[in-house]
Design a protein around this motif. Structure first.
Motif, PDB file in Angstrom:
ATOM      1  N   GLY A   1      26.350  23.631  30.780  1.00 55.43           N
ATOM      2  CA  GLY A   1      26.626  24.005  32.153  1.00 55.43           C
ATOM      3  C   GLY A   1      28.023  24.548  32.327  1.00 55.43           C
ATOM      4  O   GLY A   1      28.919  24.321  31.499  1.00 55.43           O
ATOM      5  N   THR A   2      28.214  25.296  33.412  1.00 56.43           N
ATOM      6  CA  THR A   2      29.513  25.892  33.704  1.00 56.43           C
ATOM      7  C   THR A   2      29.935  25.573  35.138  1.00 56.43           C
ATOM      8  O   THR A   2      29.101  25.390  36.029  1.00 56.43           O
ATOM      9  CB  THR A   2      29.478  27.424  33.535  1.00 56.43           C
ATOM     10  N   ILE A   3      31.257  25.500  35.335  1.00 53.42           N
ATOM     11  CA  ILE A   3      31.850  25.329  36.655  1.00 53.42           C
ATOM     12  C   ILE A   3      32.768  26.528  36.881  1.00 53.42           C
ATOM     13  O   ILE A   3      33.657  26.800  36.064  1.00 53.42           O
ATOM     14  CB  ILE A   3      32.681  24.027  36.743  1.00 53.42           C
ATOM     15  N   THR A   4      32.529  27.244  37.965  1.00 61.52           N
ATOM     16  CA  THR A   4      33.309  28.445  38.246  1.00 61.52           C
ATOM     17  C   THR A   4      33.985  28.310  39.600  1.00 61.52           C
ATOM     18  O   THR A   4      33.340  27.916  40.585  1.00 61.52           O
ATOM     19  CB  THR A   4      32.403  29.693  38.250  1.00 61.52           C
ATOM     20  N   TYR A   5      35.287  28.629  39.646  1.00 59.25           N
ATOM     21  CA  TYR A   5      36.006  28.640  40.920  1.00 59.25           C
ATOM     22  C   TYR A   5      36.638  30.011  41.119  1.00 59.25           C
ATOM     23  O   TYR A   5      37.411  30.470  40.280  1.00 59.25           O
ATOM     24  CB  TYR A   5      37.080  27.548  40.966  1.00 59.25           C
ATOM     25  N   LYS A   6      36.242  30.682  42.197  1.00 61.66           N
ATOM     26  CA  LYS A   6      36.724  32.023  42.527  1.00 61.66           C
ATOM     27  C   LYS A   6      36.585  32.966  41.338  1.00 61.66           C
ATOM     28  O   LYS A   6      37.494  33.738  41.004  1.00 61.66           O
ATOM     29  CB  LYS A   6      38.182  31.969  43.005  1.00 61.66           C
ATOM     30  N   GLY A   7      35.430  32.870  40.670  1.00 63.20           N
ATOM     31  CA  GLY A   7      35.115  33.770  39.568  1.00 63.20           C
ATOM     32  C   GLY A   7      35.688  33.368  38.233  1.00 63.20           C
ATOM     33  O   GLY A   7      35.373  33.977  37.202  1.00 63.20           O
ATOM     34  N   LYS A   8      36.512  32.314  38.209  1.00 62.23           N
ATOM     35  CA  LYS A   8      37.129  31.869  36.950  1.00 62.23           C
ATOM     36  C   LYS A   8      36.406  30.620  36.462  1.00 62.23           C
ATOM     37  O   LYS A   8      36.261  29.649  37.199  1.00 62.23           O
ATOM     38  CB  LYS A   8      38.606  31.557  37.176  1.00 62.23           C
TER      39      LYS A   8
END
Length: 502
Positions: free
Chosen positions: A314-321
């Motif tokens: 899984g991935t966690i993305t904040y403001k595209g990062k």
């Protein structure tokens, strides 16, 4: 002979800077459930701790079974037939259920001149009392193998084992499922039928009106009055508790959710029985409610996102990062905060001051030359937050454990606001606090959303989720089973998604 089993008359109790009880009163009749209500900080638990001998009164008297008594401590109270189940459990998880039930008063036997614990009798008696309160637990099992709610039921069994005449239940259902609440009410009704006097402290109005015979209300350490429960309504209780009418339980929504800023894809726990393949996003200025039954793995998912639990994919993305979060420090550095479910166990630092509790997560911002703490800046931070969040405390040096639950929760919110987070995960933010303090915390949450913070709020109270959320994500058995817009949410469509087992 008096119609009352126990009377507390003109009780005064003062702590440094705080008059916790100001001529408080309580009168208990045999065979009744007597609800004790009031906002956090009203003095309910303090009065009960005086009754149970944890605190010694500065003034006042206790009349028990027609005679004035001096209760010297909890063991003295138990020996007199007064038992208390505390709101904040203090279990001994590495010892057995039987040992936890009889701790401090183990049955003994003699081997010549030596007195030893009679383990056979202890476990035999523990099995009987567990059966008496309808708990099918092995008394030999470690207490730590039980859930928090099951431990709470064991505490009730412990009180019953003392053959009590007065039983104090302080927020007994705060961690219980609906089925466990029904089991508790069965026990309460059986004890009432046997003539036990039960003090029932709860903020849940429906429980109070259902289970109690009489209701005493306190405010700011003072006795307001006692009424027959059947004479009261929820609105009447709230008005008497807070001294004013609360026309709306939830603040108006003034936030406007914007673009997606936080996104989670295919998030799966290392534990195959926990959360798996979870996908969701949160917008700027949005309150995303998270619903689900006990065991839905909501808390576990949020702890995984905060770096407290391991995940395999899984991935966690904040403001595209894309973020890499392996531990809480990683989450904090990336502007993520988390208010935990159990403020006593994983939130407050009880013996430290309010100043220490507020500043602990942001001390690196208050260093002089990288080596010394700037006490003046920390004090300003604390005072600003005390004022902004209306925290009731004598001073910033007061130990946090002496505050009410609602004020402790505000201190924890202040701790994270000091870090100016962009994403704020709040797990059961109003658990165990009164209706007035709840409204204050709702206003804090609403204001954060208005300022553009993204809020993820877990709650077991459906009305809270419906009243506060822009959207609701529903989980069942570790999976996300659907999303509901806040204005379309109701108990029926939430429960439909919450029971979609594979």
């Amino acid at each position: 002979m008096s119609e009352y089993r126990l009377e507390m008359c003109d009780v005064v109790k003062t702590f440094p800077g705080v008059k916790a009880l100001n001529h408080a009163q309580l009168k208990l009749k045999p065979g009744t459930v007597h609800a004790l209500m009031g906002e956090n900080g009203a003095g309910k638990s303090t009065l009960m701790k005086c009754m149970f001998g944890i605190y010694h009164m500065d003034e006042g008297k206790v009349i028990y079974e027609g005679q004035e008594v001096q209760i010297k401590g909890p063991l003295d109270a138990l020996n007199r037939g007064i038992a208390m189940v505390h709101q904040e459990l203090q279990p001994i998880p590495e010892r057995s259920i039987g040992e936890n039930i009889y701790v401090g008063r183990y049955p003994t036997k003699k081997y010549g001149p030596v007195t030893v614990i009679d383990h056979d009798k202890m476990y035999e008696d523990a099995a009987k009392v567990l059966k008496e309160v309808h708990l099918n637990y092995d008394p030999h099992a470690k207490l730590g193998t039980l859930s928090v709610s099951q431990m709470q039921l064991v505490e009730i069994a412990k009180a019953v084992s003392a053959d009590c005449k007065v039983l104090i239940l302080d927020e007994p259902t705060s961690s219980l499922t609906a089925a466990e609440v029904e089991a508790l009410f069965t026990i309460v009704n059986e004890l009432r039928a046997k003539g036990v006097s039960i003090v029932y402290i709860s903020h849940k109005m429906d429980e109070i009106l259902r289970i109690s015979d009489e209701v005493t209300i306190m405010r700011d350490g003072q006795y307001i009055g006692t009424w027959e429960a059947k004479e009261l309504t929820t609105d009447m209780i709230i008005t008497k508790m807070v001294g004013r009418e609360l026309s709306n339980l939830y603040p108006p929504r003034s936030n406007t959710p914007g673009e997606v800023v936080f996104e989670v894809k295919d998030f799966t726990s290392i534990n195959p029985k926990s959360f798996r393949h979870v996908n969701f996003n949160v917008r700027k200025g949005e309150i995303l409610g998270v619903a689900g039954l006990v065991g839905a793995q909501r808390t576990e998912l949020m702890e995984g996102l905060f770096g407290l639990r391991c995940h395999t994919s899984g991935t966690i993305t904040y403001k595209g990062k894309e973020l890499t979060i392996n531990q809480p420090q990683d989450a904090i550095k990336n502007g993520i905060a988390m208010l935990t479910e159990d403020r006593r166990a994983t939130g407050i630092l009880g013996v430290l001051s309010i100043a220490d509790n507020v500043s602990i997560a942001s001390l690196n911002k208050y260093l002089i030359g990288g080596i010394m703490l700037d006490d003046n800046k920390i004090e300003k931070l604390v005072q600003d937050n005390v004022a902004k969040l209306s925290i009731k405390t004598p001073s910033s040096k007061t130990q946090i454990q002496s505050l009410s639950g609602g004020n402790q929760q505000k201190v924890l919110i202040a701790r994270w606001l000091a870090n100016d987070p962009d994403v704020f995960i709040m797990d059961e933010p109003t658990r165990g606090i009164d209706v007035g303090a709840k409204y204050e915390i709702y206003c804090i949450i609403a204001e954060m959303a208005k300022q553009g913070k993204s809020i993820i709020m877990i709650s077991s109270e459906m009305s809270e989720l419906i009243g506060m959320s822009d959207r609701i994500m529903v989980m069942c058995d570790g999976r996300c089973t659907g999303f509901i817009d806040g204005d379309k949410a109701n108990q029926e469509n939430i429960m439909t998604l919450a029971t979609q087992f594979e």
